[in-house]
Each structure stands twice: as structure tokens, then as C-alpha cells.
Design an enzyme around this catalytic site. Structure first.
Site, PDB file in Angstrom:
ATOM      1  N   HIS A   1       0.850  -1.183   0.000  1.00 31.17           N
ATOM      2  CA  HIS A   1       0.000   0.000   0.000  1.00 31.17           C
ATOM      3  C   HIS A   1       0.886   1.233   0.000  1.00 31.17           C
ATOM      4  O   HIS A   1       1.951   1.228   0.614  1.00 31.17           O
ATOM      5  CB  HIS A   1      -0.887   0.012   1.259  1.00 31.17           C
ATOM      6  CG  HIS A   1      -2.056   0.930   1.127  1.00 31.17           C
ATOM      7  ND1 HIS A   1      -1.959   2.273   1.386  1.00 31.17           N
ATOM      8  CD2 HIS A   1      -3.331   0.695   0.746  1.00 31.17           C
ATOM      9  CE1 HIS A   1      -3.142   2.827   1.171  1.00 31.17           C
ATOM     10  NE2 HIS A   1      -3.989   1.903   0.776  1.00 31.17           N
TER      11      HIS A   1
ATOM     12  N   ASP B   1      -7.955  -5.403   0.339  1.00 31.71           N
ATOM     13  CA  ASP B   1      -8.450  -6.255  -0.738  1.00 31.71           C
ATOM     14  C   ASP B   1      -8.046  -7.715  -0.614  1.00 31.71           C
ATOM     15  O   ASP B   1      -8.534  -8.551  -1.371  1.00 31.71           O
ATOM     16  CB  ASP B   1      -7.938  -5.737  -2.089  1.00 31.71           C
ATOM     17  CG  ASP B   1      -8.538  -4.398  -2.431  1.00 31.71           C
ATOM     18  OD1 ASP B   1      -9.717  -4.211  -2.109  1.00 31.71           O
ATOM     19  OD2 ASP B   1      -7.840  -3.559  -2.998  1.00 31.71           O
TER      20      ASP B   1
HETATM   21  N1  ACO Z   1       4.126  -7.612  -4.632  1.00 31.18           N
HETATM   22  C1  ACO Z   1       5.471  -7.594  -4.818  1.00 31.18           C
HETATM   23  N2  ACO Z   1       6.229  -6.502  -4.685  1.00 31.18           N
HETATM   24  C2  ACO Z   1       5.612  -5.351  -4.388  1.00 31.18           C
HETATM   25  C3  ACO Z   1       4.222  -5.290  -4.184  1.00 31.18           C
HETATM   26  C4  ACO Z   1       3.472  -6.481  -4.309  1.00 31.18           C
HETATM   27  N3  ACO Z   1       2.147  -6.471  -4.134  1.00 31.18           N
HETATM   28  N4  ACO Z   1       3.871  -4.029  -3.894  1.00 31.18           N
HETATM   29  C5  ACO Z   1       4.987  -3.313  -3.914  1.00 31.18           C
HETATM   30  N5  ACO Z   1       6.059  -4.102  -4.214  1.00 31.18           N
HETATM   31  C6  ACO Z   1       7.457  -3.688  -4.291  1.00 31.18           C
HETATM   32  C7  ACO Z   1       7.741  -2.944  -5.576  1.00 31.18           C
HETATM   33  O1  ACO Z   1       8.221  -3.818  -6.596  1.00 31.18           O
HETATM   34  C8  ACO Z   1       8.788  -1.960  -5.149  1.00 31.18           C
HETATM   35  O2  ACO Z   1      10.036  -2.601  -5.130  1.00 31.18           O
HETATM   36  P1  ACO Z   1      11.398  -1.779  -5.462  1.00 31.18           P
HETATM   37  O3  ACO Z   1      11.482  -0.701  -4.419  1.00 31.18           O
HETATM   38  O4  ACO Z   1      12.471  -2.804  -5.357  1.00 31.18           O
HETATM   39  O5  ACO Z   1      11.217  -1.236  -6.838  1.00 31.18           O
HETATM   40  C9  ACO Z   1       8.413  -1.620  -3.716  1.00 31.18           C
HETATM   41  O6  ACO Z   1       7.675  -2.760  -3.224  1.00 31.18           O
HETATM   42  C10 ACO Z   1       7.540  -0.375  -3.573  1.00 31.18           C
HETATM   43  O7  ACO Z   1       6.444  -0.510  -4.445  1.00 31.18           O
HETATM   44  P2  ACO Z   1       5.836   0.694  -5.295  1.00 31.18           P
HETATM   45  O8  ACO Z   1       5.069   0.139  -6.442  1.00 31.18           O
HETATM   46  O9  ACO Z   1       6.901   1.700  -5.593  1.00 31.18           O
HETATM   47  O10 ACO Z   1       4.864   1.302  -4.209  1.00 31.18           O
HETATM   48  P3  ACO Z   1       3.603   2.211  -4.498  1.00 31.18           P
HETATM   49  O11 ACO Z   1       3.325   2.927  -3.225  1.00 31.18           O
HETATM   50  O12 ACO Z   1       3.809   3.030  -5.718  1.00 31.18           O
HETATM   51  O13 ACO Z   1       2.434   1.167  -4.834  1.00 31.18           O
HETATM   52  C11 ACO Z   1       0.633  -0.357  -4.617  1.00 31.18           C
HETATM   53  C12 ACO Z   1       1.477   0.745  -3.940  1.00 31.18           C
HETATM   54  C13 ACO Z   1       0.175   0.135  -6.002  1.00 31.18           C
HETATM   55  C14 ACO Z   1      -0.613  -0.623  -3.790  1.00 31.18           C
HETATM   56  C15 ACO Z   1       1.501  -1.641  -4.749  1.00 31.18           C
HETATM   57  O14 ACO Z   1       1.884  -2.096  -3.466  1.00 31.18           O
HETATM   58  C16 ACO Z   1       0.780  -2.755  -5.529  1.00 31.18           C
HETATM   59  O15 ACO Z   1       0.825  -2.769  -6.763  1.00 31.18           O
HETATM   60  N6  ACO Z   1       0.096  -3.703  -4.788  1.00 31.18           N
HETATM   61  C17 ACO Z   1      -0.668  -4.754  -5.442  1.00 31.18           C
HETATM   62  C18 ACO Z   1      -2.014  -4.184  -5.885  1.00 31.18           C
HETATM   63  C19 ACO Z   1      -2.937  -3.930  -4.720  1.00 31.18           C
HETATM   64  O16 ACO Z   1      -3.132  -4.767  -3.849  1.00 31.18           O
HETATM   65  N7  ACO Z   1      -3.583  -2.742  -4.755  1.00 31.18           N
HETATM   66  C20 ACO Z   1      -4.584  -2.375  -3.750  1.00 31.18           C
HETATM   67  C21 ACO Z   1      -4.130  -1.203  -2.962  1.00 31.18           C
HETATM   68  S1  ACO Z   1      -5.279  -0.820  -1.700  1.00 31.18           S
HETATM   69  C22 ACO Z   1      -6.584  -0.074  -2.473  1.00 31.18           C
HETATM   70  O17 ACO Z   1      -6.498   0.559  -3.496  1.00 31.18           O
HETATM   71  C23 ACO Z   1      -7.832  -0.241  -1.836  1.00 31.18           C
END
Ligand code: ACO
Length: 428
Positions: free
Chosen positions: A306, A363
Site C-alpha cells: 500500500h 483487498d
Molecule cells: N508484490 C510484490 N512486490 C511489491 C508489491 C506487491 N504487491 N507491492 C509493492 N512491491 C514492491 C515494488 O516492486 C517496489 O520494489 P522496489 O522498491 O524494489 O522497486 C516496492 O515494493 C515499492 O512498491 P511501489 O510500487 O513503488 O509502491 P507504491 O506505493 O507506488 O504502490 C501499490 C502501492 C500500487 C498498492 C503496490 O503495493 C501494488 O501494486 N500492490 C498490489 C495491488 C494492490 O493490492 N492494490 C490495492 C491497494 S489498496 C486499495 O487501493 C484499496
């Protein structure tokens, strides 16, 4: 609320920027004069460090896993309150007394019907249309039907539009479902609660009596509470941005629905259950964990991570508990729940997830509950939109009521070509 100031030095020039405190949470540096004083913009793609507005609705402490609506912890609201009460709270700032709550419920109930002509809209969609596609279209179309509540300068019209949106969203979502399965649309039954009525419109058929199961109604209502608002998330910011130009509320909420649809936001609940079903059995979890960690693989653990929470999402805690309650009430079980629990356990003990502070979000478990209740995965995000509508309209109202409100207009760091002369086509 200006408390101190921050100094920014660029070359040999130093400017003072006011630092403003909120009632809790991080202070903000007010950079509104930055461009005027330095000719520079700030650069923050994805708004990772940017507060876009002032808001008194919802507070999140992502490090501690805290979520408050108007000061009340989400755990307490989920346990003791109802979606109608939380809706009133978000819209009006205080919990209602019994009479006020009853009046509010009556007001919402009286707006649940849709203009009959809107029904014809549905027939324009293919039967296999995604419910979110239908929601975008039908909610946007409301502005063509309810002209008497589109004057955003009039607080009374804003209130009526807000009530209409909250009240009609269950009808719109249920009809999207009915259309996809080829069953007749069910009219609202205003004797029922907001949530009971939604269940009946979704799962009832005219030929039979529909009985709302109280435990399912309670679980569904709780899911709505957990999705009601979440401060300046992508879809809420979309609603605010759309609304900042003076667009009517129905158009703004349609914009929010479009943004919510994405798998990185509201679409994650659908993606999370699809992922859990694909994993299937606990012995296959490690393979997916390895894929999620592989930089060359686009796969991510859906329902994990998140932008704001760097701790357990407090909503996921309530969701996990609710799974068991719904299973008990319906006397069902789903092996996917065991897979989810085990996946959580394995991920949380893996250094990759620990270092990046990736925890289950709202979720991760919600799809298991919705599936047990009988919703197809394609409806999951539509349910999220239904519940988030109250947050969207509350945030939109807050913005429009602010006399200092301006059109949202970010700037950019330009990386394209500098000025050059047009070359006629024969000379290229
Ligand atoms: N699985 C694996 N790795 C992940 C995940 C994941 N679910 N989420 C983040 N990471 C990693 C990224 O690869 C990144 O790694 P790096 O620093 O080595 O490049 C690091 O963790 C940070 O991730 P970002 O994408 O930069 O974080 P951001 O804050 O932009 O994204 C998000 C947050 C979009 C929710 C992300 O965690 C994600 O895609 N999660 C899966 C989708 C999801 O569950 N979304 C629901 C969110 S809650 C809602 O909207 C109600």
C-alpha cells in the site's frame, strides 16, 4: 495554523516557506509561493510527498496502521456502527443521535429508485460488459436525468445530489449484476435496510420471496464501512480534480469510478481472488512468492502493499475476522481462505516483504467474503465503488465548500524537444 518556517536554499538565494501543522500527522511545507519567488516547481510524480488539500474527514497513520474517520477508529466503527451512520458521520462531521440517524436513513431510502428511462441504458451494453464499465456509463448519465441537483454553487442541491448518489448506487450496481445474468431488474424495497435492500436487489427474483440473512447483511454492511473513505487515494483525488473545474457531481463520481477500476487500486480485490484461485493449493505458494520478488517478472502479490500503510492495513484485520463470520453464517468454507492465510504467513516471514514493509491490504480478504456471499469477481470493484461513493461525495462537498478552492492544475518537468521550426512534409 502556520507554526514555523522552513528554509530552502537554491544557489545563493534562500527563501522561507511556511510550515503548517494539522491536528495530527505530518506537518506540511507550504510551497504555494515557490514558483513566484524562485521560478521553480517541485517535482513529485505519484504525489509521494505532496499534500494536495486540507481535509477534516479521514486520518491515516500508515506506519502505525491507524485509520480514523472524523477521529473515530475504523475498528470501532466496523464493530459498533452501520454504513448509514458512517455515511452521516463522513458527510456531516459528527455521529447522529437516534432521530437524526432515522431521518437520514429515510432520506436515503427515498432516493433509491432510478429514473425509469435509465433502464434503457443497460440494454445498450453487451451482456458480458464489465459491471464497472456499466457503472461509469450509468453514473455519468445521471447528470442527464437530475438537472435539479447539478448547481454546485447551491449547498442544498449539493446535498440532494450527494444523497441521490449514495442512495442510487446500490440500485445501479445491482442492476449491472442482474443484466449480466439475464434476470429481471429488482425494484428497491424501502422497508429493508440500505444493505439488505442491496442484497435483495442483487440476489432476489420477482418470482420468490427473498429473505435477508442477518449475518450476511451485517458482513456486507461492514465491508461497506471498511471501504467508505480513505483520504486522498487515487480515485478520491480524481473526484476532487474533476470537481475543481466545476463539473457536476454525477460526472465527478463517474470519473472516480473510472480511476477505481484499475488493478493497482479498487480492481485489486478482483485480482487478489483470481490470484488466490490460480495459486490453488498452499504447496504452490512459494512459486508465486518467488515470482513476486523477481524484478524481471511483472507479477505482484495482489492485495499486498500500500502506498500509505507500511504496517498491517487495519481494514484487513477486520476483513479476516469477517471471513470466518460469513463462513459460519452460511455454513460454507472455501479452501482459498487457507491458501490466503498461508500466503500471508509465508510472505510476512520473507525478508523481501519485511524490508519493503508490504502487508495485506483491505483487498486481500474481501474477495473471499464476497465470493462466499455469491458475488462473481467482476462485481467486487463495483461494490467498492458503491461504498466509496460516500467518501467521494463527502470529499467533493468539503472541497466545493472551501472558499479558497482553486482548479487543480499541476505543473511538469518538460523533457520534450525545445522550440524548432516546422519542416514541410516533402523536406522531411
Ligand atoms: N508484490 C510484490 N512486490 C511489491 C508489491 C506487491 N504487491 N507491492 C509493492 N512491491 C514492491 C515494488 O516492486 C517496489 O520494489 P522496489 O522498491 O524494489 O522497486 C516496492 O515494493 C515499492 O512498491 P511501489 O510500487 O513503488 O509502491 P507504491 O506505493 O507506488 O504502490 C501499490 C502501492 C500500487 C498498492 C503496490 O503495493 C501494488 O501494486 N500492490 C498490489 C495491488 C494492490 O493490492 N492494490 C490495492 C491497494 S489498496 C486499495 O487501493 C484499496
Amino acid at each position: 495554523m502556520t507554526d514555523t518556517s522552513a528554509k530552502l536554499t537554491v544557489g545563493d538565494k534562500t527563501i522561507d516557506l511556511p510550515v503548517m501543522a494539522g491536528t495530527t500527522g505530518p506537518d506540511v511545507v507550504d510551497i504555494r509561493k515557490l514558483y513566484g519567488q524562485t521560478g521553480m516547481f517541485t517535482y513529485d510524480p505519484g504525489f509521494t510527498s505532496t499534500a494536495s488539500c486540507e481535509s477534516a474527514l479521514t486520518f491515516i497513520d500508515g506506519e502505525e496502521g491507524v485509520l480514523l474517520h472524523r477521529g473515530y477508529p475504523i475498528g470501532q466503527l466496523a464493530e459498533h456502527s452501520s454504513f448509514m451512520e458512517v455515511s452521516y458521520l463522513l458527510l456531516n462531521g459528527e455521529l447522529p443521535d437516534a432521530e437524526t440517524l432515522a431521518n437520514f436513513e429515510t432520506t436515503i431510502t427515498r432516493h433509491t429508485m432510478l429514473h425509469e428511462q435509465l433502464m434503457t441504458f443497460y440494454r445498450g451494453f453487451r451482456r458480458d460488459a464489465h459491471p464497472m464499465a456499466i457503472m461509469c456509463g450509468v453514473v455519468g448519465a445521471l447528470s442527464a436525468f437530475y438537472h435539479d441537483s447539478t448547481d454546485i454553487a447551491d449547498p442544498v442541491q449539493r446535498k440532494i445530489a450527494s444523497h441521490r448518489l449514495i442512495a442510487k448506487m446500490p440500485t445501479i450496481a445491482a442492476m449491472a449484476y442482474k443484466y449480466s445474468v439475464g434476470q429481471p431488474f429488482m425494484y428497491p424495497d424501502n422497508k429493508l435496510s440500505y444493505t439488505g435492500n442491496f442484497l435483495k436487489m442483487t440476489f432476489g427474483v420477482p418470482a420468490e420471496e427473498y429473505e435477508v440473512i442477518p449475518a450476511v447483511e451485517k458482513a456486507m454492511d461492514r465491508i461497506f464501512i471498511l471501504h467508505a473513505d480513505h483520504e486522498q487515494n487515487a480515485s478520491t483525488s480524481t473526484v476532487r480534480l474533476a470537481g475543481s473545474s466545476g463539473a457536476n457531481p454525477f460526472a465527478c463520481i463517474a470519473a472516480g469510478i473510472a480511476c477505481l477500476w484499475g488493478p493497482a487500486h479498487g480492481g485489486a480485490n478482483e485480482a487478489a481472488l483470481n490470484m488466490l484461485r490460480e495459486i490453488g493449493t498452499p504447496d504452490r505458494i512459494q512459486h508465486y512468492i518467488d515470482r513476486a520478488k523477481d524484478k524481471n517478472d511483472p507479477f505482484r502479490l495482489m492485495g499486498f502493499g500500500h502506498r500509505v500503510y507500511k504496517n498491517y492495513d487495519p481494514r484487513a484485520t477486520v476483513m479476516q475476522k469477517t471471513v470466518r463470520e460469513v463462513f459460519d453464517a452460511l455454513k460454507v468454507t472455501d479452501p482459498v481462505f487457507e491458501t490466503a492465510l498461508r500466503l500471508e504467513e509465508i510472505a510476512l516471514s520473507d525478508p523481501y516483504f519485511a524490508e519493503k514493509k508490504l502487508f495485506p491490504n483491505v483487498d486481500f480478504y474481501s474477495g473471499i467474503i464476497l465470493s462466499a456471499i455469491g458475488f462473481p469477481t467482476t462485481m467486487f470493484t463495483a461494490l467498492f465503488a458503491l461504498a466509496r461513493t460516500v467518501g467521494w461525495v463527502a470529499q467533493w462537498n468539503e472541497m466545493i465548500s472551501d472558499p479558497g478552492q482553486k482548479i487543480g492544475r499541476p505543473r511538469q518537468r518538460y523533457t520534450g524537444p525545445t522550440e524548432r521550426d516546422y519542416v514541410p512534409v516533402e523536406k522531411r
